[in-house]
Every structure is written in C-alpha cells, then in structure tokens.
Design an enzyme around this catalytic site. Sequence first.
Site, PDB file in Angstrom:
ATOM      1  N   THR A   1      31.506  27.722 -22.717  1.00 24.60           N
ATOM      2  CA  THR A   1      30.224  29.003 -23.412  1.00 24.60           C
ATOM      3  C   THR A   1      30.805  30.154 -23.759  1.00 24.60           C
ATOM      4  OG1 THR A   1      28.508  28.378 -22.145  1.00 24.60           O
ATOM      5  CG2 THR A   1      28.183  29.810 -23.287  1.00 24.60           C
TER       6      THR A   1
ATOM      7  N   ASP B   1      27.438  21.798 -27.236  1.00 24.41           N
ATOM      8  CA  ASP B   1      27.773  21.470 -25.850  1.00 24.41           C
ATOM      9  C   ASP B   1      27.107  21.116 -25.851  1.00 24.41           C
ATOM     10  OD1 ASP B   1      28.307  22.844 -24.068  1.00 24.41           O
ATOM     11  OD2 ASP B   1      26.567  24.147 -24.038  1.00 24.41           O
ATOM     12  N   GLU B   2      27.613  20.077 -24.468  1.00 25.91           N
ATOM     13  CA  GLU B   2      27.788  18.802 -23.463  1.00 25.91           C
ATOM     14  C   GLU B   2      27.733  18.071 -24.663  1.00 25.91           C
ATOM     15  OE1 GLU B   2      28.385  19.831 -20.719  1.00 25.91           O
ATOM     16  OE2 GLU B   2      27.238  21.714 -19.983  1.00 25.91           O
TER      17      GLU B   2
ATOM     18  N   GLN C   1      32.691  14.716 -16.751  1.00 26.75           N
ATOM     19  CA  GLN C   1      31.200  15.384 -15.917  1.00 26.75           C
ATOM     20  C   GLN C   1      29.619  14.391 -17.017  1.00 26.75           C
ATOM     21  OE1 GLN C   1      30.415  19.730 -15.050  1.00 26.75           O
ATOM     22  NE2 GLN C   1      32.869  19.616 -16.745  1.00 26.75           N
TER      23      GLN C   1
ATOM     24  N   ARG D   1      31.089  22.214  -8.334  1.00 27.59           N
ATOM     25  CA  ARG D   1      29.950  23.529  -7.992  1.00 27.59           C
ATOM     26  C   ARG D   1      30.529  25.006  -7.600  1.00 27.59           C
ATOM     27  NH1 ARG D   1      29.004  22.852 -12.195  1.00 27.59           N
ATOM     28  NH2 ARG D   1      30.140  21.625 -12.424  1.00 27.59           N
TER      29      ARG D   1
END
Length: 768
Positions: free
Chosen positions: A46, A233-234, A264, A643
């Site tokens: 980000t 993004d992603e 991911q 995480r």
Amino acid sequence: MDLPKPSSAAAALQPLLAGLTPAQRSVVDHRGGPLLVNAGPGSGKTTVVTHRIASLIAEGVAPWRILGLTFTNKAAEEMRGRVEALLEHAGLTAEGVLLCTFHSFGARLMRTLPDDFGIPPRFVILDAADQKSAIKQAIRAANLDPKSFPPASISAAISTAKNQLKNAEAYESEAVDFLTRAVAKTYHTYEARLREQEAVDFDDLLMRPAIALRDQPELRARLTRRWTHLLIDEYQDTNYAQFLVADLLVSEARNVTVVGDPDQSIYGWRGANIGNILEFEMRYPDAKVIPLGENFRSTKTIVAAADALIRNNEQRKPKDLVAANDTGQKIRVRRLDDERAEAQDVVDHFREVERSGTPWSEMAVLYRMNALSRVFEEILRREGVPYIVAKGTSFFERKEVRDAIGYVRLVANPRDEVALERVINMPPRGIGATSWSRVIGEARATSQPVWDVMQSSSRIDGISSRAAKAIEQFVEMVQTWRSTLSQTGDLESLSVDLSDVVQRVIDDSGLAVHYARGGTEEDHDRVENLDELVSAAADFPGAVSHLPGLTDDQMEGSDPSPRTLDGHLFGWLESISLVADSDQVDPSRGVLTLMSLHASKGLEFEEVAVVGCEESILPHMRSIGDSSAIEEERRLLFVGITRAKQRLSLTSAKSRPVRGFRERTMESQFLCEIPEELIDRWESNASAETDSFLNHESSPVGSSRRGPGGRRLANLFPVGCLVEHEQFGVGRVEAIMPRPSGTTARIDFRYDGVKTIILEYAKLERLE
C-alpha cells in the site's frame, strides 16, 4: 489535458521518497510503461502504491487521469486517505483521482454511460439473497425442477460463465449435454428477468464493462484517453474479466502498475487466475519487474519459515524474503492427543501471552475449515476468554447448524413451535407458507398445540392433499426419532448414543443432501459443519445437573438411575444454549479473533496460531493428488504464517472426530518443509506416535479399535515394484519411509520425475 509540471516538482517529490527502501523508491520513481511489483507479505504494498500516485501528481499528471483499482472498499478508502495526506504536505490536491474496487468502477461506468451499455442509468444491483430468489424464479419459469437443478449449482454455473464473458447465447452454443442445456435455458430466463426489473447482478459489473471495452472501439478510445495511468493492487486475485478490463484500459498509454504476490494467490476456487500475474511479462514484454522482499511485519524466524515453505511451489515468481526485524522466538509446533487438547494448549498459551502484556485483540486463531472453530469456542467460553468469530458466524449460529439443532429440539420436545417454524419446510418438502399458516390458524382457533393439529392436518380446510401428506410424513419422521429416546441404562451400553441420534436426524431430514447438492465451497463448509455437530454430540460428557425430571437430591450430586438417552439429549441442548450465548466477557483489552485462513488475508496480529495442520485439513482432502491444488493449499498456509508479527504456533491433533467417529490423523506434509532449526517442537505421548499412525482404521469416539494402516500399505508397495498414479502415471517405488506424519513413498515416475507421496492418500495401483 495534464496539469503543467510545477517548477518545484523535485522539492515536492523529496518528502514522498523519504523513508523508502531502495526497492520501494524504484517503484515510486518508475517513469512510465508496464511495471510489475512482486511484493511479498509485509513489504509495504500500500505504501508504494499510494506514494506512486502522489508522485505522479507531484510530477504534473492530472489527478483525474489516474485510476486505482483494488478489491475492497476498505482498501480503497485507506489508499485515498494516504494519498490525500501525502499531497497535503506537498501543497497539492488528490481531487479527481478515482480509487475504487473493480465492481464499483464497473457500476460507475454503466451509470455514467448507459447508452454504451444498453441499460437504464437507474438500474438496481441484486444482492446475494435477491439473486438467489431470481435464480429460483428462473428455474421455475424454465419448467425445471429445483430439486434436480439446485439454485446454488445453477447460480455458480452462470457466475462462472459471466466471469468468462459468456452471455446466455454464447453459453448455449457450447452446451453439449442435458445439464449444460438446462443451465443455458435457465440463463436465458434469468437474464430476461433481470431486464424486466432493470437489474444487474454482481458479475454483470465485471462482464458488461469487459465486453463493452472489447467490442466497442469508440468507447475504448474515450476511456483510454481519460485514464492514462492505471494502478492495480492485489493483482494475483484478478479473474479473466478483470484482467481484460485492465488490459484494454491501458492499451494506448500502457502506463500500468500492478502490485501483487503470486505466493498469496488463494482464491482460485472463486475464479482468480494466478496466470494473470505469472504471465504479465509475456503480455507486456517491455515490463519492468521490481521485487519487494523485505518484510517489515514479522520476525526473521517467521519470515524464514514462510520463505522455506513457499519455495516448494513451482507456480511462483522467485524472490528472496528477508526480515527487517529481530530474530524473535522459534515457532511453536505442537502435536496434541486430540482436538480438545489442541484447543486447550492454544488457549493456555494465549493466556500466558496476555498476562505478559499482549492484548487479546492482537491474537488470532486461524483454521482451514470453519467447523474447527466449534471446540475453540467452547473452551474459550469456559475459560472466560473474550472472542469473536471474524468474517463468519459463531458455530452454533450458522444456519445449517441451527437447522439441525431445530430438528433435534423437536426430538426432545415436538411442541417446540419455534423449532417447528424453522424446519417444517427446510429442506423444502411441499409445505408452503399458505398451508403452514392454515395449520397455525387451526391450532389457534381450537387452542391446541400445533404438533397435535399436525397429526390430523388432512381435516383442515384449505390444505391440499399433497401438503397434508407431507405434514403426515414429517410427523412420522419425528415420532420415529423419538422412539429411540426410551432406552435406559448406562449410556455406554445403549445400542445408540447421542451422536447416532444427531446423525440420523441430519440424514433423515434431508439436510445433508440439501447442503451438499450445490457443490460450491460454501456448500462444502456447511456439510463439514453438520459433520462437526455430530462430533459435538459424541464429545458431550453427559452432565446431569438441571436435567428435566430430576429430584432435588439427585440434583445435589447423586447419580440418577436409570440414566436415559432422553436426559442426555436435554443436557446437550442446554449446553448448546449456553455456548451460543453471544454476551462477551469484559472487552476492555479487546477480543481474540477466530477466523478462516482465507478471511485472514491482509490482516496482521502479534500472536497467531494456525490450527488443524493435518493431512485432509491443511492441505484439504479435495486437493490430495492435484499438484496445482496442493500449491494453493501451501500458499494458504504461507498467508497464515505471515499474518504473525512476533509469535507463531502451528498445531495439530493426533485424532479428530469425523461424523461421530474418531479418526487418526497425519501431521501436514507442509510442516516437514519448515527447517527444524526454526521450530520449537513438542508432541504429547510421542512414543506411541508411530504405532497410532500405522494403525489407521477409523473408530468411534472413545473406542480403542485398531486396524492395519501404514505397515500394510508399505507391504503392498515394496521397494522396486511398479505402480500407477491417477495423475503422475506409471512409476517405480524407490524408498518407503515410515514417519510420524504418515508412511511416505519416494517414487520415480516416467514423465513427472521423482515424487514423495503419502501412501494413505495416494490411491496407487500396483502393476506387478
């Protein structure tokens, strides 16, 4: 037209580059053309996107020429806030920049340019419930039987078609069998219903813009002139429709920046195509690729474990993962006797962490299957630990579980009108709202219990013979279940136990078939939750306090005699009502989070426990034998590991109940891929481990039955024999390796090379 480049651009850019690493700075400084940012977890994705947008504006690009696309409204809002803050310090404005989700972008295009999309600008967007109703209507209008063509399956097929940009005509042209022709017929009817209602569904917000951009050169030219800089993004989560929208929008300027991590990519089951990011350089040969591998979130130990794990995947873009933080503690790997011992171990450990100063809000339990939350919820409530089930529903509040419990409540008390109302037509059995209202009306008019009225429903005015027959069959079904409750004596000596009753209720009622029929990921979860409810019944210890019919002296501690299955059932239902109570313990220090691994993506916690690290759970049983699916399961664990910021636990149970039967488990193959020097490993009763795995026959909960397992399989496939695997073909066994995680074989396959597989799940056939 772009804004003139300010003379103080260099000065304005300096604050935007401050504090960035060399790799991050190179992303922000990229002048133009295709750019792929291969960003690992915790590497500041980000940050680079927002700094790059601010940098473009500081260099003179008009804000309204910049489009940023992401996957959640929360992410879009966070990006907007960061961009505005960065530009405010530079004396600039972000007004005009469009930052939104793919679906929001599609809706905006369709409302702004309705003539290009052939739809009124005031169209409505169907939510999931509305779409389900519309699909049901379409099935009936197409003269199809919803029992033979479940709405969930039809909806999933239509959704897949739309994401592949196939309208009803295109889908029909490819229909080759009875099922696909039925889907095509429903698809046509469904689309006609949408047109009549001036409505679109969620998939239309992607399909319509993609088709319009592809097939309308004038529209494409207008939009490519409007947006000259696209940032996504992603990107690893994009499907074909999203890929095409992005590709066509930059077909002229080619200023596209995509940020993502193939490691991911965990949403293949819902249409995401990992090939979009892996093949980006094939689509854009002049693309610049910048890896971001420095992790600012986790300790060196956690990052090293994640890196070692994910390097076993072949579908990835290599990058070196390194940590900017300290080494930290070793990873706790715990193998416990059963699921309750596993949950207790995690809760006890978390209590110690909380006492040392870490708030509950910085702790999370992650799992592959939602059903695993049940035991954790019970122990957390017993221990008084505040928790929430994030992005999901508490186990006993999930619809399928509530439906099953509703039936069980009728077994205990058929006059329970709340339970009757819930399950009378679930699954659908022909007792519609009108017929049911007449039953209720008759009960109210004659002051009788609804259950009594149901036993003579054929005499009620206005109820069809079909509905009356369905009510009669429902009553007979419940009475048959209730006949089993008269057994008395020691619970261990009864011919049936509580879990048998619950299993029979789930099967006879049709709930199991009803929830399995759709075949979607959600349906699989619901069936697993029903199985877990059977395990909960098998696990219930049979407390006798506050059971109906007990005398005061029995309640004070004497053992009631005779003990009844009926009393056991009432005790279990009471315990469920207490567990399902949603009141939270004092949340002054926050609450612990229970959530699925899929839902955890994008989040971070100081302390994380990934539980159920076992074969058939993680990796899931549906992935066994499918190398691509196994890689996605490995990516899922990779997401879970990353995480954690400070401490990580990976736990498993040696045995776990499945549909009321206790089965031996094998530790996940993924744990063997983490270097031992990074692990603090502990196993309960380790000396018995090998024997328990080599005797891998399922047995009822509490039973000690054992049968042949790994040793028998090893004898079936000795070293040197030829075998055939359904995916890898013919190969020769090179070695047999009994391990605590299961007996494995190293096999040299003719076309796929050497593979190490677990014999219990390999489905091998011996050829000689």
